[in-house]
Every structure is written in C-alpha cells, then in structure tokens.
Design a protein around this motif. Structure first.
Motif, PDB file in Angstrom:
ATOM      1  N   PRO A  70     -36.423 -84.804  37.827  1.00  0.00           N
ATOM      2  CA  PRO A  70     -36.292 -84.219  36.486  1.00  0.00           C
ATOM      3  C   PRO A  70     -37.633 -84.136  35.750  1.00  0.00           C
ATOM      4  CG  PRO A  70     -34.528 -85.799  36.883  1.00  0.00           C
ATOM      5  CD  PRO A  70     -35.471 -85.919  38.038  1.00  0.00           C
ATOM      6  N   TYR A  71     -37.818 -83.049  35.026  1.00  0.00           N
ATOM      7  CA  TYR A  71     -38.992 -82.766  34.201  1.00  0.00           C
ATOM      8  C   TYR A  71     -40.256 -82.513  35.013  1.00  0.00           C
ATOM      9  CZ  TYR A  71     -35.861 -84.606  30.650  1.00  0.00           C
ATOM     10  OH  TYR A  71     -34.773 -84.822  29.842  1.00  0.00           O
ATOM     11  N   THR A  72     -40.100 -82.198  36.292  1.00  0.00           N
ATOM     12  CA  THR A  72     -41.240 -81.778  37.102  1.00  0.00           C
ATOM     13  C   THR A  72     -41.195 -80.264  37.276  1.00  0.00           C
ATOM     14  OG1 THR A  72     -40.016 -82.175  39.157  1.00  0.00           O
ATOM     15  CG2 THR A  72     -41.375 -83.989  38.317  1.00  0.00           C
ATOM     16  N   PHE A  73     -42.031 -79.742  38.152  1.00  0.00           N
ATOM     17  CA  PHE A  73     -42.149 -78.300  38.344  1.00  0.00           C
ATOM     18  C   PHE A  73     -42.015 -77.989  39.825  1.00  0.00           C
ATOM     19  CE2 PHE A  73     -44.565 -74.413  39.095  1.00  0.00           C
ATOM     20  CZ  PHE A  73     -44.122 -73.582  38.087  1.00  0.00           C
ATOM     21  N   THR A  74     -41.244 -76.962  40.153  1.00  0.00           N
ATOM     22  CA  THR A  74     -41.029 -76.571  41.547  1.00  0.00           C
ATOM     23  C   THR A  74     -41.930 -75.391  41.888  1.00  0.00           C
ATOM     24  OG1 THR A  74     -38.722 -77.248  41.329  1.00  0.00           O
ATOM     25  CG2 THR A  74     -39.305 -75.972  43.276  1.00  0.00           C
ATOM     26  N   VAL A  75     -42.943 -75.635  42.698  1.00  0.00           N
ATOM     27  CA  VAL A  75     -43.934 -74.607  43.042  1.00  0.00           C
ATOM     28  C   VAL A  75     -43.288 -73.435  43.766  1.00  0.00           C
ATOM     29  CG1 VAL A  75     -45.996 -74.159  44.410  1.00  0.00           C
ATOM     30  CG2 VAL A  75     -45.820 -76.276  43.096  1.00  0.00           C
ATOM     31  N   SER A  76     -42.386 -73.724  44.697  1.00  0.00           N
ATOM     32  CA  SER A  76     -41.794 -72.676  45.529  1.00  0.00           C
ATOM     33  C   SER A  76     -40.737 -71.855  44.807  1.00  0.00           C
ATOM     34  CB  SER A  76     -41.184 -73.292  46.798  1.00  0.00           C
ATOM     35  OG  SER A  76     -40.237 -74.281  46.463  1.00  0.00           O
ATOM     36  N   SER A  77     -40.484 -72.152  43.530  1.00  0.00           N
ATOM     37  CA  SER A  77     -39.545 -71.333  42.766  1.00  0.00           C
ATOM     38  C   SER A  77     -40.213 -70.086  42.205  1.00  0.00           C
ATOM     39  CB  SER A  77     -38.943 -72.159  41.611  1.00  0.00           C
ATOM     40  OG  SER A  77     -39.940 -72.512  40.668  1.00  0.00           O
ATOM     41  N   HIS A  78     -41.517 -69.914  42.495  1.00  0.00           N
ATOM     42  CA  HIS A  78     -42.246 -68.735  42.026  1.00  0.00           C
ATOM     43  C   HIS A  78     -42.581 -67.838  43.218  1.00  0.00           C
ATOM     44  CE1 HIS A  78     -43.003 -69.400  37.698  1.00  0.00           C
ATOM     45  NE2 HIS A  78     -42.693 -70.640  38.034  1.00  0.00           N
ATOM     46  N   LEU A  79     -42.231 -66.578  43.073  1.00  0.00           N
ATOM     47  CA  LEU A  79     -42.369 -65.620  44.173  1.00  0.00           C
ATOM     48  C   LEU A  79     -43.815 -65.448  44.600  1.00  0.00           C
ATOM     49  CD1 LEU A  79     -40.772 -63.709  45.989  1.00  0.00           C
ATOM     50  CD2 LEU A  79     -41.043 -61.926  44.258  1.00  0.00           C
ATOM     51  N   ILE A  80     -44.756 -65.522  43.669  1.00  0.00           N
ATOM     52  CA  ILE A  80     -46.160 -65.317  44.013  1.00  0.00           C
ATOM     53  C   ILE A  80     -46.642 -66.371  45.006  1.00  0.00           C
ATOM     54  CG2 ILE A  80     -46.971 -66.678  42.042  1.00  0.00           C
ATOM     55  CD1 ILE A  80     -48.666 -63.571  43.608  1.00  0.00           C
ATOM     56  N   VAL A  81     -46.112 -67.589  44.900  1.00  0.00           N
ATOM     57  CA  VAL A  81     -46.497 -68.665  45.820  1.00  0.00           C
ATOM     58  C   VAL A  81     -45.916 -68.419  47.205  1.00  0.00           C
ATOM     59  CG1 VAL A  81     -46.343 -71.141  46.294  1.00  0.00           C
ATOM     60  CG2 VAL A  81     -46.718 -70.333  43.955  1.00  0.00           C
ATOM     61  N   THR A  82     -44.625 -68.108  47.258  1.00  0.00           N
ATOM     62  CA  THR A  82     -43.982 -67.897  48.560  1.00  0.00           C
ATOM     63  C   THR A  82     -44.501 -66.628  49.243  1.00  0.00           C
ATOM     64  OG1 THR A  82     -42.104 -66.745  47.532  1.00  0.00           O
ATOM     65  CG2 THR A  82     -41.912 -69.120  47.815  1.00  0.00           C
ATOM     66  N   VAL A  83     -44.831 -65.608  48.456  1.00  0.00           N
ATOM     67  CA  VAL A  83     -45.427 -64.398  49.037  1.00  0.00           C
ATOM     68  C   VAL A  83     -46.787 -64.718  49.634  1.00  0.00           C
ATOM     69  CG1 VAL A  83     -46.465 -62.172  48.461  1.00  0.00           C
ATOM     70  CG2 VAL A  83     -44.180 -62.711  47.649  1.00  0.00           C
ATOM     71  N   GLY A  84     -47.581 -65.532  48.948  1.00  0.00           N
ATOM     72  CA  GLY A  84     -48.884 -65.922  49.489  1.00  0.00           C
ATOM     73  C   GLY A  84     -48.767 -66.641  50.822  1.00  0.00           C
ATOM     74  N   LEU A  85     -47.794 -67.556  50.925  1.00  0.00           N
ATOM     75  CA  LEU A  85     -47.587 -68.278  52.187  1.00  0.00           C
ATOM     76  C   LEU A  85     -47.087 -67.333  53.281  1.00  0.00           C
ATOM     77  CD1 LEU A  85     -45.848 -71.514  50.818  1.00  0.00           C
ATOM     78  CD2 LEU A  85     -48.250 -71.217  51.452  1.00  0.00           C
ATOM     79  N   ALA A  86     -46.170 -66.429  52.923  1.00  0.00           N
ATOM     80  CA  ALA A  86     -45.624 -65.485  53.899  1.00  0.00           C
ATOM     81  C   ALA A  86     -46.698 -64.515  54.393  1.00  0.00           C
ATOM     82  CB  ALA A  86     -44.453 -64.717  53.288  1.00  0.00           C
ATOM     83  N   LEU A  87     -47.569 -64.056  53.499  1.00  0.00           N
ATOM     84  CA  LEU A  87     -48.647 -63.146  53.914  1.00  0.00           C
ATOM     85  C   LEU A  87     -49.658 -63.858  54.801  1.00  0.00           C
ATOM     86  CD1 LEU A  87     -49.309 -61.072  50.669  1.00  0.00           C
ATOM     87  CD2 LEU A  87     -48.274 -60.278  52.798  1.00  0.00           C
ATOM     88  N   LEU A  88     -49.891 -65.139  54.555  1.00  0.00           N
ATOM     89  CA  LEU A  88     -50.765 -65.912  55.432  1.00  0.00           C
ATOM     90  C   LEU A  88     -50.226 -65.908  56.859  1.00  0.00           C
ATOM     91  CD1 LEU A  88     -53.062 -67.958  56.029  1.00  0.00           C
ATOM     92  CD2 LEU A  88     -51.494 -69.762  55.252  1.00  0.00           C
ATOM     93  N   VAL A  89     -48.913 -66.124  56.997  1.00  0.00           N
ATOM     94  CA  VAL A  89     -48.289 -66.109  58.324  1.00  0.00           C
ATOM     95  C   VAL A  89     -48.350 -64.712  58.925  1.00  0.00           C
ATOM     96  CG1 VAL A  89     -46.118 -66.438  59.567  1.00  0.00           C
ATOM     97  CG2 VAL A  89     -46.770 -68.034  57.753  1.00  0.00           C
ATOM     98  N   PHE A  90     -48.044 -63.701  58.125  1.00  0.00           N
ATOM     99  CA  PHE A  90     -47.996 -62.321  58.614  1.00  0.00           C
ATOM    100  C   PHE A  90     -49.351 -61.889  59.176  1.00  0.00           C
ATOM    101  CE2 PHE A  90     -48.630 -57.766  57.817  1.00  0.00           C
ATOM    102  CZ  PHE A  90     -47.593 -57.230  58.560  1.00  0.00           C
ATOM    103  N   PHE A  91     -50.426 -62.106  58.430  1.00  0.00           N
ATOM    104  CA  PHE A  91     -51.744 -61.664  58.887  1.00  0.00           C
ATOM    105  C   PHE A  91     -52.266 -62.531  60.034  1.00  0.00           C
ATOM    106  CE2 PHE A  91     -51.893 -59.613  54.630  1.00  0.00           C
ATOM    107  CZ  PHE A  91     -52.140 -58.320  55.081  1.00  0.00           C
ATOM    108  N   THR A  92     -51.850 -63.796  60.084  1.00  0.00           N
ATOM    109  CA  THR A  92     -52.213 -64.633  61.233  1.00  0.00           C
ATOM    110  C   THR A  92     -51.594 -64.067  62.503  1.00  0.00           C
ATOM    111  OG1 THR A  92     -52.368 -66.620  59.853  1.00  0.00           O
ATOM    112  CG2 THR A  92     -52.085 -66.948  62.224  1.00  0.00           C
TER     113      THR A  92
END
Length: 249
Positions: free
Chosen positions: A104-126
């Motif tokens: 409670p009262y923390t922040f979920t990084v993966s709840s933002h699309l920009i973060v998950t898109v960055g990780l997915a693009l890293l995999v895609f270009f690799t």
C-alpha cells in the motif's frame, strides 16, 4: 467519501534534474521505484553469499537463477543461455517491481504502458538484430512456414509478418493491462469497504465484511499475478529469441 482508483498511477516529479528546451527533466516517483527494484535485486544477488548450506537469501537467489535457466533451456535450448543475463534481468525487474507495487502507498512501475513498451521493444530489437546478424537472410524464413500450399502462401506470409511486428504490442499490453486492472479492482473494493463504514457506521462495517473478504482474496490473487506476469514476459522473450536462434524450426 470519493473512490479514486486512478490516483495511484499518477507520475509525480520529486525534483528537477534540468531542462531541454521547454521540457523539464525530472526525477519522478516512477524513477524512484525503478531504482528501488534494482537495489532490491542487487542486494539479493550480492548478499546471498555462496555457502554450501544456503541461507534464506541464497536460497531465493539460487531458486530464481535456476528457474530462469530452466525456462530458457526448455524453450530456446542450450544456445539460448547466452541471453540469460537479459532474460534474468527482465524477469527479476518485473517481478520485484510488481511485488513492491502491491505494498500500500507504493507505485507500480509496470502499470505504465511506456515502461512495458520500452521493455518489449528491447526484446523485439534484440531478436531482430541478433537473428539477422546470426542467420542473414535465412532469418526471414520464419515468415514462410513449412508445408503451406503455394496458393495461400502470400496470405500466410502477410499474417506472419504482421504478427511479428505486433509482438511488442501484445508483449507490452499484456503486462500493463493486467497490473493496471488488478490495482484498480483492489482500490475499488478497498474503497468500498471504507465508504460503507464511514457512511453507515456500525451497520456499514458489518456490511463491509464481504467486500473486505473479496479485497483480501484479490490481494492474494495480485501477488500471484505479479509473479505470473513476470514469468509470462520472460517465457515469451525466450520463445521470440528461439526464432532468432533457430529460424524456420
């Protein structure tokens, strides 16, 4: 009493780093919790030790290592182990940041699309860069499945190419949507319990027992989802890398 399930996803600047033109570069709560996740993983790996009889931290570190290693071997083969640092880093970062975000009262990084898109693009270009570098033009044989009749081959190739370039979309949205939806549901049910208590008094608190039980059940489910989404992201990464390592198989 107002229930605001979206407020928990707001990105708030903590301090300003600098400016580029009219744009402010700030250190945000999202940046902070990314560093927290990296710090927890680093402490786990560095403090685990190498005792013959492992302690708790070492057991967690060894189980995490072997879990990711066995996942890679079963999906991408022994040659896929060259990507172990990447896949292990992705799995641990997503898993730890998801688990931290449940507090409670923390922040979920993966709840933002920009973060998950960055990780997915890293995999895609690799996958794309390694596949072309290792196999040359043979890499593009993944778009031509074996045994397809010639008269429908163009259609099948179009579908395969389209699905390949849509991988980052599905890869990122799956993680983002699951974490977003789960946290919204938790906030709504928890807020409903408090709203009943404050508006109806003792009767409301009694009536809030069922929503409270559902909140506890959802919380337990979110812990499971936090791990499962990290695992799904990692195993899909292994499957995609397998295409680069063994195109056409």
């Amino acid at each position: 009493m107002k229930i605001d399930p979206i407020h928990q996803f707001n990105i708030e600047p903590l301090f300003t780093i600098g400016h580029i033109g009219n744009h402010t570069i700030a250190f945000t709560n999202s940046s902070l919790y990314m560093l927290v996740a990296v710090a927890i993983i680093s402490l786990l790996m560095l403090a685990s030790g190498s005792q013959l009889i492992p302690g708790r931290l070492q057991s967690v570190a060894e189980i995490s290592y072997e879990f990711v290693a066995s996942t890679i071997r079963s999906t991408a083969g022994a040659e896929g182990m060259k990507f172990f640092p990447l896949i292990f880093s992705l799995f641990m970062f997503i898993c730890v940041s998801n688990l931290v975000g449940i507090i409670p009262y923390t922040f979920t990084v993966s709840s933002h699309l920009i973060v998950t898109v960055g990780l997915a693009l890293l995999v895609f270009f690799t996958v794309l860069i390694y596949g072309v570098a290792k196999n040359g033009l043979k890499f593009f044989s993944i778009f031509v499945p074996h045994g397809v009749p010639g008269y429908i081959l163009p259609l099948v190739m179009f579908i395969e190419i389209l699905s390949f370039f849509l991988r980052p979309v599905s890869h990122s949205i799956r993680l983002f949507a699951n974490m977003l939806a789960g946290h919204i549901a938790l906030k709504v049910f928890a807020g409903f319990v408090a709203m009943l208590g404050f508006s109806l008094g003792a009767i409301g608190w009694v009536g809030g027992v069922l929503p409270l039980a559902l909140t506890v059940a959802l919380y337990a489910l979110e812990i499971l989802v936090a791990f499962l989404q990290a695992y799904v992201f990692a195993i899909l990464t292994c499957i995609y890398l397998n295409d680069a390592i063994h195109p056409g198989h």
